[in-house]
Structures are given as C-alpha cells and as structure tokens.
Enzyme design. Structure first.
Site, short mmCIF file in Angstrom:
data_model
loop_
_atom_site.label_atom_id
_atom_site.label_comp_id
_atom_site.label_asym_id
_atom_site.label_seq_id
_atom_site.Cartn_x
_atom_site.Cartn_y
_atom_site.Cartn_z
N GLU A 274 -11.29 -7.06 20.73
CA GLU A 274 -11.73 -5.66 20.67
C GLU A 274 -13.04 -5.60 19.88
O GLU A 274 -13.10 -6.07 18.74
CB GLU A 274 -10.68 -4.77 20.00
CG GLU A 274 -9.52 -4.42 20.89
CD GLU A 274 -8.58 -3.39 20.28
OE1 GLU A 274 -8.86 -2.87 19.17
OE2 GLU A 274 -7.54 -3.11 20.90
N ASP B 299 -11.22 6.04 11.98
CA ASP B 299 -11.42 4.80 11.23
C ASP B 299 -11.34 5.04 9.73
O ASP B 299 -11.86 6.02 9.22
CB ASP B 299 -12.78 4.18 11.57
CG ASP B 299 -12.87 3.74 13.02
OD1 ASP B 299 -11.81 3.38 13.56
OD2 ASP B 299 -13.96 3.78 13.60
#
Length: 269
Positions: A49, A60
């Site tokens: 990824e 995040d």
C-alpha cells in the site's frame, strides 16, 4: 482475475496470510520509494500500500500525517506517485500495488488531465488497487467501473461502527479485498483488541465475500500473528513510518526489511 485476486488465491491455496505493508510515497526521501518497495517484497510482502500525500488526511494519525507533510514538502503529488509505481514495475510485474489516499488529489488530477485520466494513468503505471478514504460506496459505482475498465480493484474501509447496511453497500462495489480498520479513530492509535477483531470478522464475512485485511494498531510481529489467525491479511503502516522517519537514507530499506522479515516469520509460524 486481478493481480490482487490472484495473490490472495495463491496464498489461500497454501494456507498463508497476506502481509501488506504501507508507506507514504516519497517518505522519508523522495527517491527511495521504489527501492523501499523492492525491499518490502524481499522481506515477504504480498501486497504494497502506497500512501498518496494529502494536506488534510482526516483518517491518518499524527505519524502518517507528519510523513505526508514531509512528502508534500518534497514535491510529491499523485503524478510523482504514479511515476514511482512505474519505476517499481520495471523490475517487478507480480506484486500488487494499492494506492491509498483521499478524493481531492484524484479530482485535481482529473481536472488537469481530463475525466477518466486517473484510472487510465494508474492502470498504465501498474497500479492494482485504489482505496479512497473519503469516497462513500453509494457514490462510487461509476468510479469503480472506470477503475475496473483498467484492471484496478476499488478497496474500501470498514470500521467497528460499520452497520450491516454499510457492509452491503461496500460489498456491491468493492473488489480485491476490504480493509477493516480495527480501532475507532485514526491510524496508529491505541492498543489493538484482538478479541474484538475476531468477533467482528464473521459479521463482515456475512456480507463481504472477498478477503478481509485488518490494520490500524498492528505494531509488532506478535500482534500481526494474532490478527493473521482470523484475518486474510495484516496491514502495517504507522510502525514502519516510525521506524524509518529519522533514519539516514542508506539505512531506511534495511530497517524496513528486518522489521517485515520478523512479521512474515510470525505470520507463517
């Protein structure tokens, strides 16, 4: 079948689980990403990824946010990320690569290069999957079709709060695998409750018939091993970023390889 589907089919035939490391593209050095990807494969990664840096990454945690800020400051945008994938593909035509990011860079790319340009260019670069954190599944049918036309899977997040209805919506458009976010909140936060993950996965599998990867909160080989007993794939991101964020250029790949080898060994035990 897609490269991602082929990878999972082969792993399942051998009774193995997928190891999916994540790194922000262009971090910690703008020129290191292809070499880092090759190192990940050498260490036993099955899928990679790559995070596409974005200025407002709401899902995040601080570790990956900081990595994204550094990559942006180095001039890394979506076009540069696709170039990194092209470079990786010069020596590796088998390991699936998934881009993980947000809608805004994709939309800006299409404004600049024309409608459908992202799917076309990502496919040409050798991207296998796309995970857009802030694209809801009910609004994604055209985007999914565009990606499918270029051999790219559309991957979605599911969370502890996901309802049965949400899982059904995801199941209608998702391909490749789904990514179960094992903690409420943001990436890299808190301790992982493996029992809670184990309880949730059968609920997901009632609706979703493709492999389920688990991430957010997996920081070491022991936790990866515990998750690997119940999930089809283990995703590790924040821990890798932490390990390499302050390292000199020549040590980044080696440190990542050493860490992932330990995780791979635990997953295969």
């Amino acid at each position: 079948m897609s490269r991602i589907a082929d990878t999972f089919a082969e792993l399942q035939s051998k009774g193995r689980k997928a190891l999916i490391p994540y790194v922000t593209a262009g971090f910690p050095f703008v020129d290191i990403t292809p070499a880092l990807m090759h190192g990940m494969v050498e260490a036993g990664a099955d899928v990679i990824e790559l995070g596409v840096p974005f200025s407002d990454p709401m899902a995040d945690g601080p570790v990956i946010q900081k990595a994204g800020e550094k990559a942006l400051a180095l001039g890394v945008g979506l076009a540069q990320v696709l170039e990194m994938v092209r470079s990786f593909r010069l020596r590796n035509s088998t390991t699936p690569v998934v881009l993980m990011g947000y809608a805004n860079p994709v939309e800006r790319y299409e404004q600049r290069h024309g409608k459908g340009a992202f799917a076309r260019d990502a496919g040409e670069a050798g991207v296998d999957g796309v995970l857009i954190v802030d694209y809801p599944p009910e609004e994604c049918e055209q985007f999914a079709a565009d990606l499918r036309g270029h051999g790219i899977d559309l991957i979605f997040l599911l969370a502890p709060t996901s309802t049965a209805e949400r899982m059904q919506q995801v199941a209608r458009v998702a391909s490749g695998y789904v990514y179960y976010v094992s903690l409420k909140g943001v990436t890299g936060s808190g301790a992982l409750d493996t029992a809670a993950v184990e309880a949730m996965l059968p609920r997901i599998r009632e609706h979703v018939k493709i492999p389920v990867g688990v991430g957010f909160g997996i920081r070491d080989a022991a936790t990866a091993q515990a998750i690997g007993r119940v999930a089809d794939a283990v995703v590790i991101g924040s821990r890798i970023i932490q390990l390499i964020e302050d390292q000199p250029h020549e040590k980044v790949v080696g440190i990542t390889v050493d860490f992932l080898r330990g995780v791979r060994k635990a997953l295969d035990a």
